[in-house]
Design an enzyme around this catalytic site. Structure first.
Site, PDB file in Angstrom:
ATOM      1  CB  SER A 146      -0.973  -0.033   1.180  1.00 27.74           C
ATOM      2  OG  SER A 146      -2.006   0.908   1.022  1.00 27.74           O
ATOM      3  CG  ASP A 159      -4.267  -1.661   0.377  1.00 31.27           C
ATOM      4  OD1 ASP A 159      -3.453  -2.360   0.997  1.00 31.27           O
ATOM      5  OD2 ASP A 159      -4.256  -0.415   0.398  1.00 31.27           O
TER       6      ASP A 159
END
Length: 746
Positions: free
Chosen positions: A82, A229
């Site tokens: 991320s 993610d």
């Protein structure tokens, strides 16, 4: 990693199952230890660092990297998830901590977190939509009503990544050959397994890793799987450092928030947020056990949306590294060793692509492909640059319906990349699109206006570049209309037949008292022919005929009942140099029409002139604005239904709605807006205090000229659902009003 907004958006995301259209490379097989470049200087352990995800909290990683560099501690492997993948990717590709810091403290994230295509890059027709229905909710109608599957647009984040990783956008890129070997992690929604990227275009791999569910749309892998993610399954990828990158020593940077308290479970949103965070926190706790050294950065003072507090977060990371000084300094290199390390790292810096020799277009309708190929042909033979490529693919994206990604490749299998692949993807929800925008205005004149605007736009209807647009405004005013924009040539010539009906009450005022209510209905047909020169400039000729019904409902104003037809013919020029459809911090709009009004019942044939100009400029936290408009029949006697009006918020705010009617009016305004609070990144420009002055003059053959002036003050906030204002105005002749509006200026 407690994404306070992301978890809430997950609930919204389940309403829409469509995925985005990116095409990153798939994960590579695990490489052998010998595949990595040798560490420099030799005979020391390979040090790897794992950077945790955390939204804005991940900016703290920059401070840790800054401390390590200042103290000559080498990093030979980087793995991130991320926000950790973004910071880590920048560092691994050759950016210094100072350069990454400059990016984080710039306005870069305001473009990354964009609700829609930037206004400056939207086509002329889409600018019209954004100005006329600002912050309208967009619903795709291709497969039934469906909202998009993410809060923010893909375009801003894609352009940010391709710009900053211009030398690492190659189709065959091997992450082991970066200045620092690198990996990033995403989550496969189809297999529910983590995916580690080791090859392919770096921007697209990082794009997958940072795709917070509900915030950014999922990334479509080449195998058709949807990727989001990586923090959901592997938020601190120490395992990747151990088993894939074969680091001998593993450092981990942990972004630690405070334990759960009562406030974290006091609402449905808070409960969902903590539940979403539970799995992420658990996998990060497990990952810590694989690290030789954990640098804990306390981030409980900030939230994952605090991108505007980058300097504080960087300092927190720096101080956390300083707190581990005793454990870190044993790995520091002397001056010669550090120079050797930097030289080896610099020697692996990516080579910028060469001269563009070949273009491939994948996806899209044949006409769309031809358009993109024609735009790309203009830069063929020039050095491949991100700026040129983004400009070339901007037109196909600016009109909505398509979005594009690109990557470089080497058709000759030697030397620098000299080819570009453009991948065109249709928006999964439309066209057609439905725009829904609320509008409301009320003042202390006992007249309130509430309307809901519905606009359907069916792009490429009847041909590429043409479109059908239908409008319905329901409420105080009823406005039903339709037009067909037919693009005649690729150079921008167009023709637009249109028709519509408008029905609305009309209040007649005398000495600030409402003395009558009339009802007006106009049935209109028209034809416009012109040329759009750019997304900012259009010139056209317009003919319009209308049938008007003007009748008295209550009261008595001495006017006559009018029923009949009229026509106008105009030459029109419109220039839009603004930066947004609502409150533009800088820029201008200019509109001018000149022609004639003729064959109107109870009216003289008359010349017709309409001019409007607005200009804004920003300075620090202030926006200065000036505007003016003139509407005139050059003092010819034209009947009431065809006259111009003044009065209402931002059109003489101390007066009632349309209090003044005349054949000739002008209005001048000047004001300042001072920002007193910022909204979360991507959700609006902020909260402003506004102060201004207005002056307007009205003339009609039966009444002498009337000049009105007032000053107004209030609050203005530009939100995702519209422009909201609350204020008051004091004017001459005893005029005073308090007003509130939502949507756009009436």
């Amino acid at each position: 990693m407690p994404w306070r907004i992301a978890s809430t958006l997950l609930v919204l995301a389940v309403l829409n199952s469509a995925a985005g259209g990116q095409q990153p490379a798939g994960p590579a097989p695990e490489p052998a230890r010998s595949a990595f470049p040798a560490v420099a200087p030799a005979n020391r352990p390979a040090i790897g660092i794992a950077l945790e995800g955390g939204g804005a909290l991940g900016i703290a990683h920059i401070g840790v990297l800054q401390w390590l560099e200042e103290h000559h501690i080498p990093i030979d492997r980087v793995a991130g998830t991320s926000m950790g993948s973004l910071v880590g990717g920048l560092y691994a590709s050759g950016f210094t901590p100072a350069e990454i810091r400059a990016i984080a403290l710039s306005n870069a994230f305001s473009t990354v977190f964009s609700l829609e295509t930037p206004y400056t890059e939207a086509s002329f027709r889409r600018r019209q939509d954004r100005h006329e229905v600002p912050q309208g909710l967009e619903v795709g109608l291709r497969h039934g009503p469906r909202v998009r599957n993410a809060l923010f647009s893909d375009r801003g984040v894609n352009e940010f990544l391709t710009t900053n990783f211009s030398a690492y956008n190659g189709l065959e890129l091997n992450y082991d050959r970066l200045p620092i070997p690198f990996r990033c992690v995403a989550t496969d929604l189809n297999t529910l397994q983590p995916v580690t990227f080791a090859t392919g275009p770096l921007p697209q791999a990082i794009r997958a890793s940072i795709s917070i569910p509900g915030v950014f749309s999922p990334v479509q892998g080449r195998d058709g799987h949807s990727l989001v993610d990586g923090g959901i399954l592997d938020n601190l990828p120490t395992d990747v450092l151990r088993h894939d990158l074969h680091a001998d020593l593993v450092f981990a940077v942990r972004l630690k928030s405070s334990p759960v308290d009562a406030a974290d479970t006091s609402s449905i949103v808070a409960v969902i947020n903590r539940a979403f965070s539970a799995g992420i926190e658990h996998n990060a706790d497990e990952a810590e056990r694989l690290a030789d050294l954990v640098i804990v950065v306390p981030v409980d003072k900030w939230s994952p949306t605090d991108y505007g507090k980058g300097a504080q977060l960087i300092d927190a990371g720096y101080q956390a590294a300083e707190g581990n000084r005793a454990a870190l300094l044993p790995y520091a290199l002397n001056a010669d060793g550090w120079s050797a390390y930097l030289a080896a790292r610099e020697g692996r810096r990516g080579v910028q692509p060469g001269v563009l020799r070949q273009v491939k277009i994948e996806g899209g309708a044949p006409a769309a492909k031809r358009m993109v190929l024609a735009d790309m042909n203009q830069i063929e033979g020039q050095p491949i640059s991100t700026a040129n490529t983004l400009r070339a693919i901007s037109p196909i994206q600016s009109n909505g319906g398509y979005f594009a990604t690109w990557e470089t490749f080497n058709p000759n299998e030697h030397g620098a990349d000299s080819g570009i692949i453009i991948r065109l993807n249709r928006d999964p929800t439309g066209p057609p699109f439905l725009l829904i925008g609320p509008e409301f205005a009320a003042s202390t004149s006992n007249v309130n206006r509430a309307e809901m605007t519905f606009r359907v736009v069916d792009q490429d209807f009847g041909g590429f570049g043409s479109e059908l647009r239908a409008n319905a405004r329901i409420g105080y005013m009823t406005d039903i209309s339709a037009e067909y924009y037919r693009l005649l040539t690729s150079s921008g010539y167009f023709i637009v037949p249109r028709t519509g009906v408008v029905r609305e009450p009309v209040y007649i005022w005398a000495d600030q008292k409402r003395i009558a209510e009339r009802f007006q209905q106009n049935l209109k047909v028209g034809l416009e022919v012109g040329r759009t020169f750019s997304n900012k400039l259009a010139v056209s000729a317009l003919w319009q005929g209308q049938d008007t019904r003007w009748s008295l409902r209550t009261g008595s104003d001495g006017g006559n009942y009018i029923s009949g037809t009229s026509q106008i013919g105009l030459l029109h020029i419109y220039r839009d140099g603004a930066l947004s459809g609502a409150v533009s911090p800088n820029g201008y709009r200019f509109s001018a029409s000149a022609g004639a009004f003729f064959h109107g019942i109870d009216s003289s044939n008359a010349p017709l002139l309409q001019v409007a100009l607005s200009r804004t400029r920003s300075w620090r936290k202030n926006i200065f604005a000036m505007s003016g408009e003139v509407n005139s029949y050059l003092r010819a006697n034209v009947a009431q239904p065809y006259r111009f009006t003044l009065g209402g918020p931002m059109r003489l705010s101390a007066s009632s709605f349309d209090e003044y009617r005349g054949t000739d009016i002008y209005l001048a305004r000047a004001g300042i807006m001072h920002r007193i609070a910022a909204l979360p990144t991507g959700l609006g420009q902020g909260l402003y205090a506004a102060l201004g002055y207005e002056a307007g003059e009205i003339w009609s053959p039966e009444l002498r000229s009337t000049l009105r002036q007032d000053g107004f003050a209030g609050l203005v906030v530009n939100t995702p659902i519209g422009l909201f204002t609350f204020g008051g105005a004091v004017g001459d002749a005893g005029h005073r009003k308090v007003f509130i509006t939502l949507g756009r200026w009436f």
